[in-house]
Write a protein that holds these residues in place. Structure first.
Motif, mmCIF file in Angstrom:
data_model
loop_
_atom_site.group_PDB
_atom_site.id
_atom_site.type_symbol
_atom_site.label_atom_id
_atom_site.label_comp_id
_atom_site.label_asym_id
_atom_site.label_seq_id
_atom_site.Cartn_x
_atom_site.Cartn_y
_atom_site.Cartn_z
ATOM 1 N N ALA A 142 56.272 46.723 -14.280
ATOM 2 C CA ALA A 142 57.250 45.923 -14.029
ATOM 3 C C ALA A 142 58.154 45.667 -15.160
ATOM 4 N N ARG B 59 57.287 45.114 4.806
ATOM 5 C CA ARG B 59 58.404 44.361 4.179
ATOM 6 C C ARG B 59 58.743 43.189 4.945
ATOM 7 N N TYR C 279 63.128 38.187 -0.184
ATOM 8 C CA TYR C 279 62.478 39.569 0.216
ATOM 9 C C TYR C 279 61.179 39.884 -0.216
ATOM 10 N N ALA D 264 55.127 42.032 -5.972
ATOM 11 C CA ALA D 264 54.808 43.437 -5.321
ATOM 12 C C ALA D 264 53.292 43.854 -5.658
ATOM 13 N N ARG D 265 52.904 43.528 -6.967
ATOM 14 C CA ARG D 265 51.709 43.765 -7.491
ATOM 15 C C ARG D 265 50.677 42.789 -7.278
ATOM 16 N N GLN E 199 58.526 43.080 0.002
ATOM 17 C CA GLN E 199 58.213 44.428 0.016
ATOM 18 C C GLN E 199 57.171 45.111 -1.163
ATOM 19 N N PHE E 200 56.385 45.801 -0.733
ATOM 20 C CA PHE E 200 55.272 46.390 -1.470
ATOM 21 C C PHE E 200 54.836 47.757 -0.682
ATOM 22 N N LEU E 201 53.950 48.400 -1.576
ATOM 23 C CA LEU E 201 53.150 49.653 -1.046
ATOM 24 C C LEU E 201 52.129 49.007 -0.421
ATOM 25 N N GLY E 202 51.605 49.543 0.879
ATOM 26 C CA GLY E 202 50.223 49.374 1.480
ATOM 27 C C GLY E 202 50.619 48.304 2.916
ATOM 28 N N MET F 84 54.237 51.123 3.558
ATOM 29 C CA MET F 84 54.850 50.015 2.875
ATOM 30 C C MET F 84 54.988 48.925 3.988
ATOM 31 N N MET G 215 60.682 40.366 -7.840
ATOM 32 C CA MET G 215 59.896 41.424 -6.899
ATOM 33 C C MET G 215 58.796 42.266 -7.180
ATOM 34 N N ALA G 216 59.019 42.879 -8.505
ATOM 35 C CA ALA G 216 58.231 43.798 -8.928
ATOM 36 C C ALA G 216 56.783 43.096 -9.204
ATOM 37 N N ALA H 6 65.035 41.753 -9.146
ATOM 38 C CA ALA H 6 64.105 42.757 -8.972
ATOM 39 C C ALA H 6 62.919 42.770 -9.945
#
Lengths: 155, 366, 194
Positions: free
Chosen positions: A4, A75, A87, A22-23, A89-92, A73, A18-19, A15
């Protein structure tokens, strides 16, 4: 260091939030939401949805792009009663977590909640990530090698 | 020719139940959890993600469990699953120079900025079975060492490039769409973007054999491992209505930069050339093989004569996909009763004709 | 600013898809829309539900001039982008109450891929009470009557030209605030009886 904030020295504050979100683990979002923002009113603007993002690489690492393969992902977009849109959103694959991340991203925009989001949500995530990264680096550093060339036998 | 057959429903249902039973094995042995597969068979997970062309560790672990460890069957399950999901978009191209390095080695320079770190590798093990693993027990925790936080790991190929001794990578052409073989059928000649996508999801055994063949002289190009690096890379996704890039998290990647035989001409000074391999997860053998085959497939572009299988893009790209391959090979199991009856009838007729000819013209048969 | 999407995306998209499929399989029949989305969208609730159901990142769309404000909303929810040219759009949205219709300006498909033509969603005031047109074709037993008010005066001519391009040509979906009516390229308008 893709952790991040370390990666981007001066990212957009949204941003950066969000980073971190997301984790996050599910507990890192659901527990502070339950403890500090119970009965929060919000509307779902784009319901949590699972889909794919095509990951792109570059030829030789820095050349023209190519499609490497996809990743899952999730979202979601929500709106607080006070109008902030968040917002997530993330992988998975985790619709519940995407909605929670979106709520917290919206709360982080709200003046009255910004500090609480930082203290109860973002700071603990940031600290865990930093500790994880530090541990991995230390483990990796222990496998550093120094090859030395032996004198070549001639003839 | 395919002919529909009916029946066998009960046999099929019972066979499926039997396979579920066999999958579970002896019920006195604890059942394998998908988290155990994800954690303890992580390289199988990496392979299924790479060839399934879908980065999702949990899904890959589930597929491995469902397929009873048959990795091609697991890859098939993943490929089928990904078709059920909508695509939201493309990531910003991954920046492997910004990787959180967990392994990084070079066979071209022993001393390089950032140094060489072995990370979790089988290299230098003696390949002796460790019977201690047959008993349960936790291994010793890893050793740690002080970290220099300012340290960076520039790509080795960038070091060679500083002296202009290696070809440049093809630059991005902003107007050029990036080929996607999951949307448009592959046509030949295929550009390098499509070739790399195809190789990235190709069968590891196939890529390995082709890479090996180039080393044995079938399209030799004198490779050196410029660098192999493995670690985590950030994934960024554009949110146009907000005008920002959102970080979605990280993926583990393995990258191989192969530095190959130099090439020059009367007008151009000699330079090293490159082959590139990139894979999901920790898949070093596949990234290396991919880089060898990528380089071999650049034969035309580099003015080399195409003489060997690894240089034949139609051969390589058409046979690299193990799901296509297994589909066509395994379809031979399906009923071909009518085909075979037709062949049988034809064969009998030819025999009859020969016999008739032999009996009416005995001298001709001799 | 984009509006809220479907409350239950999976079920609502299935309902909208079902309505469109039924409308196109029984041309000329008025099908009550299965799902509505978006009070306040220039598309109206039915066309917007169709957009949210049929469009995705892989296709592009076009908007007639009075619908231009719908772009951000469609892109936000579906990932679909506005086409730079009419004949590059897989889906077109036209408000027939205010904008002109030129079926020939859309993608007509190619002989190899006749499906690569534009599906045109036409917003009309009503599906009943207009002048009568007799239609015939697959999905219609005998003939059926079309009574859409406010069609362009040259609509029958444009539709005949579309038919002449068979198997290429566009497919039409008429929508009001409640209902859907399909006119696939295989449907023919019969000449008026004298």
């Amino acid at each position: 260091m893709p952790n991040a904030e370390a990666a981007r020295p001066n990212p957009d504050p949204r941003a950066a939030t969000m980073a971190l979100l997301a984790r996050a683990t599910r507990d890192e979002l659901s527990t502070p939401l339950r403890d500090h923002w119970p009965n929060l009113a919000y509307a779902t603007i784009r319901a949590a949805e699972i889909g794919l993002v095509m990951l792109r690489g570059r030829m030789g690492g820095d050349g023209a792009p190519f499609n490497l393969g996809e990743a899952t992902m999730t979202r979601a977009v929500v709106e607080l009663a006070t109008g902030e849109r968040g917002y997530g959103q993330f992988l998975g694959r985790d619709p519940a977590r995407a909605e929670q991340a979106a709520i917290l991203e919206a709360l982080a925009q709200r003046e009255a909640d910004r500090e609480a989001v930082e203290a109860f949500v973002l700071a603990p995530i940031r600290q865990r990530l930093a500790e994880d990264a530090q541990r991995k680096r230390a483990e990796t550093a222990a496998t550093r090698v120094d090859f030395f060339t032996l004198v070549r036998a001639e003839g | 020719m395919y002919v529909a057959v009916k029946g066998g429903e009960r046999a099929i249902a019972n066979a499926h139940r039997l396979v579920e039973h066999e999958r579970r094995g002896d019920r006195n042995v604890p059942e394998l959890g998908t988290e155990q597969i994800e954690q303890q068979l992580s390289l199988a997970v990496d392979r299924v993600m790479s060839e399934g062309s879908l980065y999702d560790r949990g899904l890959a672990a589930l597929a491995i469990k469902q397929a009873r460890g048959d990795l091609i069957e697991a890859i098939f399950l993943i490929r089928a699953y990904r078709t059920t999901l909508p695509r939201f978009g493309f990531s910003v191209p991954l920046d492997t120079a910004d990787m959180a390095i967990r392994r990084r080695i070079s066979s071209t320079y022993k001393d390089l900025p950032g140094g060489q770190v072995l990370g979790p590798t089988f290299d230098y093990t003696h390949r002796l079975l460790d019977f201690a693993l047959a008993a349960e027990g936790n291994p010793a925790p890893p050793v740690t060492a002080p970290v220099d936080t300012a340290e960076r790991f520039p790509r080795v190929t960038d070091l060679i490039a500083q002296d202009d001794l290696i070809e440049r990578n093809p630059p991005e052409n902003p107007g050029q769409p990036v080929g996607d073989l999951t949307r448009e059928p592959l046509a030949f000649p295929a550009e390098r973007d499509l070739r790399l996508q195809n190789l990235a999801r190709g069968d590891e055994g196939f890529l390995l054999a082709l890479g090996y063949s180039t080393q044995r002289g079938y399209g030799r190009n004198h490779p050196f491992v410029g660098e192999i690096r493995m670690g985590e890379v950030e994934v960024e996704f554009d949110i146009p209505e907000l005008g920002l890039m959102a970080s979605l998290g990280e993926v583990t990647l393995t990258e191989c930069q192969m530095v190959n035989q130099f090439k020059g001409s009367l007008t151009e000074p000699a330079k090293f050339t490159r082959g590139y391999g990139l894979s999901f997860g920790h898949c070093e053998r596949r990234a290396m093989s991919m880089s060898l085959v990528d380089r071999a497939l650049r034969a035309d572009e580099l003015g080399e004569e195409r003489t060997s299988p690894a240089q034949d893009e139609e051969f390589v790209l058409s046979h690299s996909d193990n799901i296509q391959a297994t589909g066509f090979v395994e379809h031979l199991k399906l009923p071909h009763y009518v085909d075979f009856q037709a062949e049988l009838a034809l064969l009998r007729q030819m025999r009859r004709e020969l016999e008739t000819r032999a009996s009416t013209h005995p001298e001709a048969a001799e | 600013m984009s509006l809220a999407g479907f409350p239950n995306p999976v079920l609502d998209q299935q309902a909208a898809f079902r309505a469109v499929m039924q409308a196109l399989s029984e041309p000329g029949c008025i099908v009550q829309a299965g799902a509505l989305a978006g009070e306040g969208s220039p598309l109206g609730p039915v066309a917007r539900a169709i957009a949210l159901s049929l469009l995705d990142f892989e296709v592009r769309f076009s908007l007639s001039s009075s619908l231009a404000d719908a772009e951000g909303d469609i892109t936000f929810h579906t990932g679909s982008r506005l086409a730079s040219r009419l004949d590059e759009a897989e889906f077109a949205f036209v408000d027939l109450r205010q904008d002109v219709l030129d079926l020939g300006s859309f993608a007509q498909g190619t002989p190899e891929y006749p499906d690569r033509s534009t599906t045109v969603i036409l917003r009309v005031e009503s599906l009943t009470g207009g002048p009568s047109l007799k239609i015939r074709g697959p999905g219609i037993r005998g003939t059926r009557e079309l009574n859409i008010p406010g069609l362009p005066t040259d609509f029958a001519l444009q539709w005949a030209a579309n038919a002449a391009r068979s198997p290429l040509g566009v497919d039409l979906i008429f929508v009001t605030n409640e209902a859907v009516l399909g006119l696939p390229r295989s449907t023919r308008i019969l000449p008026e009886a004298r």
